[in-house]
Design an enzyme around this catalytic site. Structure first.
Site, PDB file in Angstrom:
ATOM      1  N   SER A 175      -6.432  -3.179   1.628  1.00 23.26           N
ATOM      2  CA  SER A 175      -5.752  -3.271   0.367  1.00 23.26           C
ATOM      3  C   SER A 175      -6.138  -2.596  -0.794  1.00 23.26           C
ATOM      4  CB  SER A 175      -5.883  -5.055  -0.093  1.00 23.26           C
ATOM      5  OG  SER A 175      -4.983  -5.327  -1.147  1.00 23.26           O
ATOM      6  N   LYS A 186       0.681  -3.918  -2.074  1.00 25.85           N
ATOM      7  CA  LYS A 186      -0.762  -4.295  -1.688  1.00 25.85           C
ATOM      8  C   LYS A 186      -0.652  -5.856  -2.206  1.00 25.85           C
ATOM      9  CE  LYS A 186      -2.760  -0.561  -0.589  1.00 25.85           C
ATOM     10  NZ  LYS A 186      -3.020  -0.375   0.682  1.00 25.85           N
ATOM     11  N   SER A 219      -6.890  10.905   8.973  1.00 21.78           N
ATOM     12  CA  SER A 219      -6.846  12.306   8.775  1.00 21.78           C
ATOM     13  C   SER A 219      -7.745  12.817   7.635  1.00 21.78           C
ATOM     14  CB  SER A 219      -5.239  12.920   8.440  1.00 21.78           C
ATOM     15  OG  SER A 219      -4.708  12.282   7.352  1.00 21.78           O
TER      16      SER A 219
HETATM   17  N1  LIG Z   1      -8.622   6.058  -2.957  1.00 23.42           N
HETATM   18  C1  LIG Z   1      -8.425   4.862  -3.643  1.00 23.42           C
HETATM   19  O1  LIG Z   1      -8.558   4.922  -4.744  1.00 23.42           O
HETATM   20  C2  LIG Z   1      -7.954   3.717  -2.953  1.00 23.42           C
HETATM   21  C3  LIG Z   1      -8.072   2.540  -3.887  1.00 23.42           C
HETATM   22  C4  LIG Z   1      -7.654   1.436  -3.088  1.00 23.42           C
HETATM   23  C5  LIG Z   1      -6.993   1.259  -1.919  1.00 23.42           C
HETATM   24  N2  LIG Z   1      -6.681   2.538  -1.387  1.00 23.42           N
HETATM   25  C6  LIG Z   1      -6.017   2.534   0.031  1.00 23.42           C
HETATM   26  O2  LIG Z   1      -7.038   3.086   1.086  1.00 23.42           O
HETATM   27  C7  LIG Z   1      -6.168   3.305   2.142  1.00 23.42           C
HETATM   28  C8  LIG Z   1      -6.647   4.800   2.522  1.00 23.42           C
HETATM   29  O3  LIG Z   1      -6.363   5.591   1.306  1.00 23.42           O
HETATM   30  P1  LIG Z   1      -7.328   6.969   0.990  1.00 23.42           P
HETATM   31  O4  LIG Z   1      -7.633   6.890  -0.428  1.00 23.42           O
HETATM   32  O5  LIG Z   1      -8.329   7.265   1.966  1.00 23.42           O
HETATM   33  O6  LIG Z   1      -6.206   8.104   0.653  1.00 23.42           O
HETATM   34  P2  LIG Z   1      -5.837   9.418   1.966  1.00 23.42           P
HETATM   35  O7  LIG Z   1      -7.074  10.300   2.038  1.00 23.42           O
HETATM   36  O8  LIG Z   1      -4.698   9.945   1.486  1.00 23.42           O
HETATM   37  O9  LIG Z   1      -5.670   8.395   3.341  1.00 23.42           O
HETATM   38  C9  LIG Z   1      -4.307   7.998   3.558  1.00 23.42           C
HETATM   39  C10 LIG Z   1      -4.246   8.151   5.077  1.00 23.42           C
HETATM   40  O10 LIG Z   1      -2.920   7.151   5.367  1.00 23.42           O
HETATM   41  C11 LIG Z   1      -2.237   8.270   6.208  1.00 23.42           C
HETATM   42  N3  LIG Z   1      -0.840   7.975   6.355  1.00 23.42           N
HETATM   43  C12 LIG Z   1       0.183   8.049   5.354  1.00 23.42           C
HETATM   44  N4  LIG Z   1       1.303   7.867   5.807  1.00 23.42           N
HETATM   45  C13 LIG Z   1       1.221   7.700   6.954  1.00 23.42           C
HETATM   46  C14 LIG Z   1       2.098   7.161   8.328  1.00 23.42           C
HETATM   47  N5  LIG Z   1       3.445   7.216   7.960  1.00 23.42           N
HETATM   48  N6  LIG Z   1       1.340   7.111   9.348  1.00 23.42           N
HETATM   49  C15 LIG Z   1       0.091   7.210   9.310  1.00 23.42           C
HETATM   50  N7  LIG Z   1      -0.578   7.756   8.585  1.00 23.42           N
HETATM   51  C16 LIG Z   1      -0.159   7.743   7.600  1.00 23.42           C
HETATM   52  C17 LIG Z   1      -2.185   9.891   5.481  1.00 23.42           C
HETATM   53  O11 LIG Z   1      -2.095  10.817   6.199  1.00 23.42           O
HETATM   54  P3  LIG Z   1      -1.216  12.139   5.889  1.00 23.42           P
HETATM   55  O12 LIG Z   1      -2.291  13.006   5.425  1.00 23.42           O
HETATM   56  O13 LIG Z   1      -0.736  12.451   7.165  1.00 23.42           O
HETATM   57  O14 LIG Z   1      -0.408  11.526   4.801  1.00 23.42           O
HETATM   58  C18 LIG Z   1      -4.117   9.632   5.530  1.00 23.42           C
HETATM   59  O15 LIG Z   1      -4.591   9.821   6.669  1.00 23.42           O
HETATM   60  C19 LIG Z   1      -4.686   3.280   1.567  1.00 23.42           C
HETATM   61  O16 LIG Z   1      -4.019   2.361   2.048  1.00 23.42           O
HETATM   62  C20 LIG Z   1      -4.972   3.280   0.128  1.00 23.42           C
HETATM   63  O17 LIG Z   1      -3.750   2.472  -0.526  1.00 23.42           O
HETATM   64  C21 LIG Z   1      -7.177   3.737  -1.828  1.00 23.42           C
END
Ligand SMILES: NC(=O)c1ccc[n+]([C@@H]2O[C@H](COP(=O)([O-])OP(=O)(O)OC[C@H]3O[C@@H](n4cnc5c(N)ncnc54)[C@H](OP(=O)(O)O)[C@@H]3O)[C@@H](O)[C@H]2O)c1
Length: 305
Positions: A153, A171, A21
């Site tokens: 991760s 993680k 999303s």
């Molecule tokens: N941004 C960072 O700094 C960072 C750093 C390291 C790792 N990560 C990892 O990268 C991944 C993506 O994160 P992002 O930063 O891109 O954040 P994000 O934009 O919030 O993306 C997270 C996605 O996971 C979805 N999600 C949450 N709960 C869910 C569920 N029950 N079923 C299906 N989808 C679900 C969210 O959907 P909804 O909008 O519906 O909640 C959203 O589409 C995550 O695993 C995060 O831990 C992020």
């Protein structure tokens, strides 16, 4: 590499990604679709809170003549994963090459302020969600004798920062599960790669999970003061338009993994320009330790490239 094999990897892949999303998931889905791959961009609640995101992505696919379809998938629900599997198998005639476990939630705070219910929520999405999706789709990849699982991760799956204990624990858990899968699936022709992003300005920081037992922070004196300063610094860094970590870097790193031939894909890829190479040091050391350990147990075949 023979020409036949190299041509195989130029072939376009059929790919499922969770949490498409917003953030990395959306960018990765678009990047892969623009690269000519067929992408099932999954997200939860496509008729409710994510209706706009689903509509936008469908419209984007139409405008760009990209092979991207939006499918409902909530990683916390067995039924939702089963329905998504049925839908994708039917749309793709049973073919699936890549599963990208990206969905996740984030939250920080004094570790004691997270209740057991909070821990369960975190593990339900970040850990059990990933396992639920991998277990649902692995039989297809194993049967084909080819494929790739990409697990998103974090550098926080390797280094620990105070106030991140619960998120970091999830993680670390996906690191362990996916490294084990990586060894076990190697002889079956299925690759597993773990992507470790540093901090990136995505929508995740607009959805921060708050611990239930907030009042405990008042009893942590200096630690709470330092946490305030840390979060302030972090917030400032993340909202600086000059931040060197661009979310597209993560999408590009995933696309590169998808387009790398089987057997050449690394177990771990760090994507980061902020953390000073700390995660790489641990990865390098751990990979040597692991290779020696597995060799000692007569499991050399599972680490060989
Ligand atoms: N941004 C960072 O700094 C960072 C750093 C390291 C790792 N990560 C990892 O990268 C991944 C993506 O994160 P992002 O930063 O891109 O954040 P994000 O934009 O919030 O993306 C997270 C996605 O996971 C979805 N999600 C949450 N709960 C869910 C569920 N029950 N079923 C299906 N989808 C679900 C969210 O959907 P909804 O909008 O519906 O909640 C959203 O589409 C995550 O695993 C995060 O831990 C992020």
């Amino acid at each position: 590499m023979s020409e036949v094999i190299s041509n195989f990897y130029l072939m376009k892949q059929t790919i499922l990604i969770t949490g498409a999303s917003t953030g990395f998931g959306k960018l990765t889905a678009q990047t892969l679709a623009l690269g000519g791959h067929r992408v099932f961009a999954t997200m939860r609640d496509i008729k409710g809170k994510n209706a706009q995101h689903a509509h936008h992505l469908k419209q984007w696919a139409k405008d760009n003549k990209a092979k991207l379809e939006v499918v409902e998938l909530d990683v916390t629900s067995d039924n939702s994963v089963a329905s998504a599997k049925e839908e994708i198998i039917s749309l793709a005639n049973g073919q699936l090459d890549v599963v990208i476990n990206n969905a996740g939630i984030y939250g920080g705070g004094i570790t004691e302020s997270f209740t057991i219910t909070d821990y369960k929520n975190f593990f339900e999405v970040n850990v059990f969600g990933s396992v639920r999706v991998a277990n649902a789709f692995l039989p297809i990849l194993r049967k084909q004798g080819s494929g790739l699982i990409v697990q998103i991760s974090s550098v926080l799956g390797r280094v620990i920062i105070p106030f991140g204990g619960v998120y970091d624990a999830t993680k670390f858990a996906v690191e362990a599960i996916n490294e084990s899968l990586h060894y076990e699936l190697r002889p079956l022709g299925v690759d597993v790669s773990i992507v470790q992003p540093g901090p990136f300005p995505t929508e995740i920081f607009e959805k921060v999970f708050q611990p239930a037992n907030q009042s405990v922070a008042a009893e942590y004196g200096l630690t709470t003061q330092l946490m305030g300063g840390f979060f302030e610094y972090f917030q400032k860094t993340m909202s600086d338009p000059a931040i060197p970590n661009k979310p597209q870097d993560v999408a590009d790193a995933i696309a590169k993994l998808v387009e790398t031939p089987h057997g050449k894909r690394p177990l771990r890829v760090v994507v980061d320009k902020i953390m000073g190479g700390t995660t790489e040091i641990i990865n390098d050391t751990a990979s040597k330790v692991q290779a020696g350990l597995l060799q000692n147990f007569g499991l050399n075949e599972l680490v060989k490239n």
